[in-house]
Scaffold this motif. Structure first.
Motif, mmCIF file in Angstrom:
data_model
loop_
_atom_site.group_PDB
_atom_site.id
_atom_site.type_symbol
_atom_site.label_atom_id
_atom_site.label_comp_id
_atom_site.label_asym_id
_atom_site.label_seq_id
_atom_site.Cartn_x
_atom_site.Cartn_y
_atom_site.Cartn_z
ATOM 1 N N TYR A 32 83.142 -18.755 40.805
ATOM 2 C CA TYR A 32 82.509 -17.750 41.651
ATOM 3 C C TYR A 32 82.559 -16.358 41.028
ATOM 4 N N LYS A 33 82.853 -16.283 39.714
ATOM 5 C CA LYS A 33 82.844 -15.025 38.954
ATOM 6 C C LYS A 33 83.828 -14.010 39.514
ATOM 7 N N ILE A 34 84.985 -14.474 39.903
ATOM 8 C CA ILE A 34 86.045 -13.585 40.377
ATOM 9 C C ILE A 34 87.087 -13.475 39.265
ATOM 10 N N GLN A 35 87.272 -12.273 38.748
ATOM 11 C CA GLN A 35 88.191 -12.073 37.643
ATOM 12 C C GLN A 35 89.290 -11.099 38.052
ATOM 13 N N LEU A 197 94.457 -12.461 43.501
ATOM 14 C CA LEU A 197 93.262 -13.300 43.571
ATOM 15 C C LEU A 197 92.851 -13.555 45.023
ATOM 16 N N ARG A 198 93.824 -13.654 45.908
ATOM 17 C CA ARG A 198 93.495 -13.809 47.329
ATOM 18 C C ARG A 198 92.729 -12.586 47.842
ATOM 19 N N LYS A 199 93.211 -11.409 47.481
ATOM 20 C CA LYS A 199 92.541 -10.183 47.916
ATOM 21 C C LYS A 199 91.153 -10.059 47.296
ATOM 22 N N LEU A 200 91.041 -10.383 46.004
ATOM 23 C CA LEU A 200 89.740 -10.324 45.340
ATOM 24 C C LEU A 200 88.760 -11.320 45.948
ATOM 25 N N THR A 201 89.274 -12.504 46.295
ATOM 26 C CA THR A 201 88.411 -13.512 46.919
ATOM 27 C C THR A 201 87.910 -13.034 48.274
ATOM 28 N N LYS A 202 88.795 -12.422 49.049
ATOM 29 C CA LYS A 202 88.402 -11.897 50.359
ATOM 30 C C LYS A 202 87.348 -10.798 50.206
ATOM 31 N N ASN A 203 87.562 -9.888 49.238
ATOM 32 C CA ASN A 203 86.585 -8.818 49.006
ATOM 33 C C ASN A 203 85.248 -9.384 48.545
ATOM 34 N N TYR A 204 85.303 -10.407 47.679
ATOM 35 C CA TYR A 204 84.071 -11.030 47.189
ATOM 36 C C TYR A 204 83.294 -11.683 48.332
ATOM 37 N N CYS A 205 84.008 -12.391 49.195
ATOM 38 C CA CYS A 205 83.354 -13.056 50.330
ATOM 39 C C CYS A 205 82.776 -12.032 51.314
ATOM 40 N N ASP A 206 83.550 -10.985 51.603
ATOM 41 C CA ASP A 206 83.069 -9.955 52.524
ATOM 42 C C ASP A 206 81.827 -9.252 51.975
ATOM 43 N N THR A 207 81.843 -8.966 50.670
ATOM 44 C CA THR A 207 80.688 -8.309 50.048
ATOM 45 C C THR A 207 79.465 -9.213 50.070
ATOM 46 N N LEU A 208 79.670 -10.487 49.763
ATOM 47 C CA LEU A 208 78.553 -11.438 49.751
ATOM 48 C C LEU A 208 77.941 -11.590 51.137
ATOM 49 N N ILE A 209 78.793 -11.702 52.154
ATOM 50 C CA ILE A 209 78.301 -11.835 53.529
ATOM 51 C C ILE A 209 77.548 -10.578 53.954
ATOM 52 N N GLN A 210 78.096 -9.398 53.597
ATOM 53 C CA GLN A 210 77.457 -8.141 53.980
ATOM 54 C C GLN A 210 76.096 -7.989 53.305
ATOM 55 N N GLU A 211 75.988 -8.396 52.041
ATOM 56 C CA GLU A 211 74.700 -8.319 51.334
ATOM 57 C C GLU A 211 73.658 -9.208 52.008
ATOM 58 N N LYS A 212 74.057 -10.416 52.392
ATOM 59 C CA LYS A 212 73.133 -11.316 53.066
ATOM 60 C C LYS A 212 72.738 -10.786 54.440
ATOM 61 N N LEU A 213 73.695 -10.188 55.143
ATOM 62 C CA LEU A 213 73.377 -9.607 56.454
ATOM 63 C C LEU A 213 72.405 -8.440 56.323
ATOM 64 N N ASP A 214 72.611 -7.604 55.310
ATOM 65 C CA ASP A 214 71.701 -6.469 55.090
ATOM 66 C C ASP A 214 70.294 -6.953 54.755
ATOM 67 N N ALA A 215 70.211 -8.000 53.918
ATOM 68 C CA ALA A 215 68.897 -8.547 53.572
ATOM 69 C C ALA A 215 68.213 -9.149 54.802
#
Length: 273
Positions: A32-35, A197-215
């Motif tokens: 999922y490109k989380i580094q 990695l847990r925090k990065l995963t949460k941020n990645y998921c929140d950002t992805l959901i927010q982008e889809k909601l905005d679209a």
């Protein structure tokens, strides 16, 4: 949309359960490109961590030694004697003392002030910045490093108390001495790959959901604009038919104008975005 949310939940569950390690048939954070890169460890005596941004105190070799600048005898003395009492012909300790006194003069309350919290902080700051320059030249001097760490901790204690007693004066001291203060975190702990990695995963998921909601919201706005444009045409048609057949008017001109205004507002929102 539900599939994205479920996918993000699945990532979080896998991270919480397995900490990002690879298991057969399971996706990892790399998919999922989380580094995550381990942060560089900064020494406790480094100015970036101690909060010392530096002070521009002008000290010249031609300056008079401390406590002799107001001497009447020295003013009337020969030029050679005056030169002997300059910093050029004194030990390095005299330059250090003069620099400390000039830093103290930035915050002291009166001429004889030597015991106020501001003066103590200023004196510690002068000593800390001198030793930090010393550590740049001699980074392996362990005894100086330990002593410097003790001074930084002591100054932080004074700053913490001053912040509690008088916040305005605390801010003033930070500004005058060009310092930054970082309070200790409530929950201290070591930096670990699993928690990060847990925090990065949460941020990645929140950002992805927010982008889809905005679209999705943008798509609904476009549909709303089309809806109101069609509504204007239908209202105009209904008004025209009722007028031709002499029926009771169910659509007024104000309704049509209000709908047109709504179309203009939606168009402006799309242009601004």
């Amino acid at each position: 949309m539900n599939s994205i949310i479920n996918s993000c939940k699945l990532i979080s569950i896998r991270m919480n359960k397995f900490g990002g390690y690879l298991y057969r048939g399971m996706a990892t954070v790399d998919d999922y490109k989380i580094q995550w890169v381990r942060p560089v460890k900064i020494s406790s005596v480094d100015p970036r961590k101690s909060g010392d941004l530096g002070l521009n105190i002008p000290i010249k070799s031609t300056d008079t030694q401390l406590y002799y600048e107001n001497s009447k005898e020295l003013k009337n003395a020969d030029d050679l004697v005056k030169k002997i009492f300059t910093l050029e012909f004194q030990r390095g300790k005299e330059t250090r003392n003069l620099s400390r006194e000039k830093i103290i003069a930035l915050v002291k309350r009166h001429v004889c002030d030597r015991g106020s919290p501001e003066v103590k902080i200023a004196a510690l700051t002068a000593e800390i910045q001198y030793l930090q320059k010393h550590m740049e030249i001699h980074p392996r001097n362990v005894s100086v490093k330990v002593f410097l760490k003790e001074l930084i901790d002591k100054r932080k204690k004074y700053l913490k108390l001053l912040r509690k007693w008088d916040y305005k004066r605390f801010e003033w001291v930070l500004e005058r001495l060009n310092l930054t203060y970082t309070a200790e975190p409530e929950i201290t702990g070591k930096v670990s790959r699993k928690d990060a990695l847990r925090k990065l995963t949460k941020n990645y998921c929140d950002t992805l959901i927010q982008e889809k909601l905005d679209a999705f919201k943008k798509e609904l706005k476009e549909q709303q604009k089309i809806f109101y444009a069609e509504k204007v045409k239908k209202l105009e048609y209904i008004s025209k038919v009722e007028k031709e057949y002499g029926l009771e008017r169910s659509v007024t001109q104000e309704d049509i104008e209000a709908t047109l205004k709504k179309v203009e507002e939606l168009s402006k929102e799309n242009v601004n975005k």
